[in-house]
Design a protein around this motif. Sequence first.
Motif, PDB file in Angstrom:
ATOM      1  N   LYS A 101       0.855  -1.189   0.000  1.00 31.01           N
ATOM      2  CA  LYS A 101       0.000   0.000   0.000  1.00 31.01           C
ATOM      3  C   LYS A 101       0.893   1.242   0.000  1.00 31.01           C
ATOM      4  O   LYS A 101       1.998   1.161   0.548  1.00 31.01           O
ATOM      5  CB  LYS A 101      -0.948  -0.005   1.205  1.00 31.01           C
ATOM      6  CG  LYS A 101      -0.270   0.017   2.589  1.00 31.01           C
ATOM      7  CD  LYS A 101       0.016   1.415   3.094  1.00 31.01           C
ATOM      8  CE  LYS A 101       0.805   1.472   4.345  1.00 31.01           C
ATOM      9  NZ  LYS A 101       1.402   2.730   4.675  1.00 31.01           N
ATOM     10  N   MET A 130      -2.058  -5.372   4.846  1.00 32.73           N
ATOM     11  CA  MET A 130      -1.716  -6.595   5.590  1.00 32.73           C
ATOM     12  C   MET A 130      -2.621  -6.862   6.773  1.00 32.73           C
ATOM     13  O   MET A 130      -2.675  -7.987   7.272  1.00 32.73           O
ATOM     14  CB  MET A 130      -0.245  -6.552   6.029  1.00 32.73           C
ATOM     15  CG  MET A 130       0.059  -5.764   7.266  1.00 32.73           C
ATOM     16  SD  MET A 130      -0.335  -3.995   7.089  1.00 32.73           S
ATOM     17  CE  MET A 130       0.346  -3.337   8.588  1.00 32.73           C
ATOM     18  N   HIS A 159      -4.951   4.040  16.592  1.00 39.19           N
ATOM     19  CA  HIS A 159      -3.760   3.764  15.768  1.00 39.19           C
ATOM     20  C   HIS A 159      -2.647   4.659  16.300  1.00 39.19           C
ATOM     21  O   HIS A 159      -2.639   5.862  16.054  1.00 39.19           O
ATOM     22  CB  HIS A 159      -4.088   4.090  14.301  1.00 39.19           C
ATOM     23  CG  HIS A 159      -2.990   3.735  13.340  1.00 39.19           C
ATOM     24  ND1 HIS A 159      -3.210   3.583  11.998  1.00 39.19           N
ATOM     25  CD2 HIS A 159      -1.672   3.525  13.516  1.00 39.19           C
ATOM     26  CE1 HIS A 159      -2.075   3.288  11.398  1.00 39.19           C
ATOM     27  NE2 HIS A 159      -1.123   3.253  12.300  1.00 39.19           N
ATOM     28  N   ASN A 161       1.533   5.229  16.905  1.00 45.61           N
ATOM     29  CA  ASN A 161       2.927   4.910  16.581  1.00 45.61           C
ATOM     30  C   ASN A 161       3.809   5.551  17.646  1.00 45.61           C
ATOM     31  O   ASN A 161       3.493   6.653  18.129  1.00 45.61           O
ATOM     32  CB  ASN A 161       3.351   5.494  15.231  1.00 45.61           C
ATOM     33  CG  ASN A 161       2.663   4.854  14.018  1.00 45.61           C
ATOM     34  OD1 ASN A 161       3.048   5.117  12.891  1.00 45.61           O
ATOM     35  ND2 ASN A 161       1.650   4.047  14.237  1.00 45.61           N
ATOM     36  N   PHE A 168       7.727  13.569   8.223  1.00 50.38           N
ATOM     37  CA  PHE A 168       6.350  13.042   8.234  1.00 50.38           C
ATOM     38  C   PHE A 168       5.368  14.211   8.337  1.00 50.38           C
ATOM     39  O   PHE A 168       5.493  15.067   9.205  1.00 50.38           O
ATOM     40  CB  PHE A 168       6.187  12.089   9.425  1.00 50.38           C
ATOM     41  CG  PHE A 168       5.104  11.062   9.248  1.00 50.38           C
ATOM     42  CD1 PHE A 168       5.342   9.918   8.496  1.00 50.38           C
ATOM     43  CD2 PHE A 168       3.858  11.225   9.822  1.00 50.38           C
ATOM     44  CE1 PHE A 168       4.363   8.956   8.329  1.00 50.38           C
ATOM     45  CE2 PHE A 168       2.869  10.264   9.666  1.00 50.38           C
ATOM     46  CZ  PHE A 168       3.123   9.118   8.913  1.00 50.38           C
ATOM     47  N   ASP A 176      -0.403   7.437   4.819  1.00 53.62           N
ATOM     48  CA  ASP A 176       0.432   6.319   5.284  1.00 53.62           C
ATOM     49  C   ASP A 176      -0.198   5.578   6.459  1.00 53.62           C
ATOM     50  O   ASP A 176      -0.029   4.375   6.584  1.00 53.62           O
ATOM     51  CB  ASP A 176       1.805   6.835   5.767  1.00 53.62           C
ATOM     52  CG  ASP A 176       2.717   7.149   4.628  1.00 53.62           C
ATOM     53  OD1 ASP A 176       2.223   7.654   3.608  1.00 53.62           O
ATOM     54  OD2 ASP A 176       3.921   6.892   4.752  1.00 53.62           O
ATOM     55  N   SER A 177      -0.856   6.315   7.345  1.00 54.38           N
ATOM     56  CA  SER A 177      -1.324   5.701   8.586  1.00 54.38           C
ATOM     57  C   SER A 177      -2.816   5.398   8.538  1.00 54.38           C
ATOM     58  O   SER A 177      -3.228   4.233   8.599  1.00 54.38           O
ATOM     59  CB  SER A 177      -0.995   6.616   9.776  1.00 54.38           C
ATOM     60  OG  SER A 177       0.380   6.959   9.757  1.00 54.38           O
ATOM     61  N   HIS A 180      -4.817   2.496   6.630  1.00 53.93           N
ATOM     62  CA  HIS A 180      -5.120   1.157   7.140  1.00 53.93           C
ATOM     63  C   HIS A 180      -6.538   1.101   7.719  1.00 53.93           C
ATOM     64  O   HIS A 180      -7.251   0.120   7.523  1.00 53.93           O
ATOM     65  CB  HIS A 180      -4.115   0.750   8.221  1.00 53.93           C
ATOM     66  CG  HIS A 180      -2.753   0.456   7.680  1.00 53.93           C
ATOM     67  ND1 HIS A 180      -2.490  -0.618   6.869  1.00 53.93           N
ATOM     68  CD2 HIS A 180      -1.566   1.103   7.836  1.00 53.93           C
ATOM     69  CE1 HIS A 180      -1.203  -0.631   6.553  1.00 53.93           C
ATOM     70  NE2 HIS A 180      -0.624   0.407   7.129  1.00 53.93           N
ATOM     71  N   TYR A 239       3.817   0.856  19.749  1.00 56.14           N
ATOM     72  CA  TYR A 239       2.891   0.726  18.616  1.00 56.14           C
ATOM     73  C   TYR A 239       1.614   0.045  19.093  1.00 56.14           C
ATOM     74  O   TYR A 239       1.658  -1.061  19.614  1.00 56.14           O
ATOM     75  CB  TYR A 239       3.548  -0.114  17.526  1.00 56.14           C
ATOM     76  CG  TYR A 239       2.776  -0.130  16.232  1.00 56.14           C
ATOM     77  CD1 TYR A 239       2.839   0.946  15.353  1.00 56.14           C
ATOM     78  CD2 TYR A 239       1.962  -1.202  15.888  1.00 56.14           C
ATOM     79  CE1 TYR A 239       2.132   0.948  14.170  1.00 56.14           C
ATOM     80  CE2 TYR A 239       1.246  -1.212  14.695  1.00 56.14           C
ATOM     81  CZ  TYR A 239       1.341  -0.130  13.847  1.00 56.14           C
ATOM     82  OH  TYR A 239       0.631  -0.118  12.669  1.00 56.14           O
ATOM     83  N   PHE A 276       5.290  -1.365  13.693  1.00 54.04           N
ATOM     84  CA  PHE A 276       4.346  -2.167  12.892  1.00 54.04           C
ATOM     85  C   PHE A 276       4.977  -3.427  12.316  1.00 54.04           C
ATOM     86  O   PHE A 276       4.298  -4.431  12.119  1.00 54.04           O
ATOM     87  CB  PHE A 276       3.682  -1.316  11.801  1.00 54.04           C
ATOM     88  CG  PHE A 276       4.626  -0.659  10.826  1.00 54.04           C
ATOM     89  CD1 PHE A 276       5.106   0.615  11.048  1.00 54.04           C
ATOM     90  CD2 PHE A 276       5.016  -1.321   9.665  1.00 54.04           C
ATOM     91  CE1 PHE A 276       5.964   1.230  10.148  1.00 54.04           C
ATOM     92  CE2 PHE A 276       5.857  -0.712   8.749  1.00 54.04           C
ATOM     93  CZ  PHE A 276       6.342   0.569   9.003  1.00 54.04           C
TER      94      PHE A 276
HETATM   95  C1  ISE Z   1       3.383   2.975   8.040  1.00 51.93           C
HETATM   96  O1  ISE Z   1       3.612   3.252   6.687  1.00 51.93           O
HETATM   97  C2  ISE Z   1       2.513   1.784   8.187  1.00 51.93           C
HETATM   98  O2  ISE Z   1       2.085   1.167   7.252  1.00 51.93           O
HETATM   99  C3  ISE Z   1       2.139   1.470   9.573  1.00 51.93           C
HETATM  100  O3  ISE Z   1       1.317   0.343   9.641  1.00 51.93           O
HETATM  101  C4  ISE Z   1       1.466   2.648  10.202  1.00 51.93           C
HETATM  102  O4  ISE Z   1       1.164   2.367  11.547  1.00 51.93           O
HETATM  103  C5  ISE Z   1       2.370   3.866  10.153  1.00 51.93           C
HETATM  104  O5  ISE Z   1       1.707   4.947  10.737  1.00 51.93           O
HETATM  105  C6  ISE Z   1       2.734   4.178   8.706  1.00 51.93           C
HETATM  106  O6  ISE Z   1       3.604   5.272   8.652  1.00 51.93           O
END
Ligand code: ISE
Length: 340
Positions: A101, A130, A159, A161, A168, A176-177, A180, A239, A276
């Motif tokens: 992704k 995933m 969620h 991190n 970022f 990116d986050s 999901h 995480y 992650f």
């Molecule tokens: C990262 O690219 C991910 O795919 C992680 O799963 C996510 O938690 C993170 O915030 C993203 O930057």
Amino acid sequence: MSQQHGTLGVAVIGTGRMGADHVRRISDVISGARVAAVVDIDADRVKRVADAVEGCTPYTEPAAAMADPDVDAVLIASPGASHEDALLDAFARDLPVLCEKPLTPDPASALRVLEAEQRLGHRRVQVGFMRRYDADYLKLKSLLDQGAYGRPLMLHNKHRNAGTPPGFTNAMMIHDSAVHEIDVTRWLLDEEITAVRVLRPTPLGTAPDGLSDPQLILFETAAGQLVDTELFVNCGFGYQVSCEAVCEGGTARIGDDHGVFVNAAGKWGGSITPGFVERFEEAYDRQVQRWVNATRRGEVEGPSCWDGYAAAAVCAAGVRAQATGERVEVELGERPALYR
Ligand code: ISE
């Protein structure tokens, strides 16, 4: 299929953090595949990676790797902006693809990929969302599909991190986050997301410059469900990902940290996964194994280009909602027959 050593020859494109992890996974963890080629614009790095894998050839161009007779399938793990070209190269050779992704970073390019795959007349791509392969998410999905607690009304997601890499941005918090949670929402509820709102509390004092962290994201679905996500990407302590489904007849929650729980010195507790890659390690393994197995059977399963395109459309709405503070409706085309 060249089937050298009876296995699927995979070209891994991108040898950064995820690409290198997938090279290790294909070589040492899963079965039925081997890394036949690696690709990176950094010629020194790609040579180092290839030298460590028997029978693996380094390339600096995806198309050149795809022309290698030992390559039967492609795993794309390069930065999102390069995915469209790599996907079109793979379609030109009708090669099966696992694409990390995002499918592509914006809806217009995702739509071009979707149209190109339709011109092939069959699905070729599994998108690397995933979480759909995580044991806990799979259990929750199965409970919801069985209707164990009735119709789902809401999802509450967290969620978190521990921290973010340099550079970022707020938009990356969506692309990116939150992407999901976008995929998990569409998959768990089997509904499209129709509108997005983003609320931003006073940021963490130590948040990187310009980053509004944490944020609260709210999705509406076509069936009128509400989904909230606390996104906190510099929480500092580890995480954490969780999801609670609130249904008509009960609730079901996953993602509370599992592992060993200790009682000692007047305290109880356990540890939190650092990132992650560790938290979703088994999900990544299962995802790649399932892709290899399906590919060897000549089939394609899992998240499709439609899922990648829909996620990109919601991300675009999310970034606008984040910038304006407004409720933004998602602009989504008709789902083509190939993806129904
Ligand atoms: C990262 O690219 C991910 O795919 C992680 O799963 C996510 O938690 C993170 O915030 C993203 O930057």
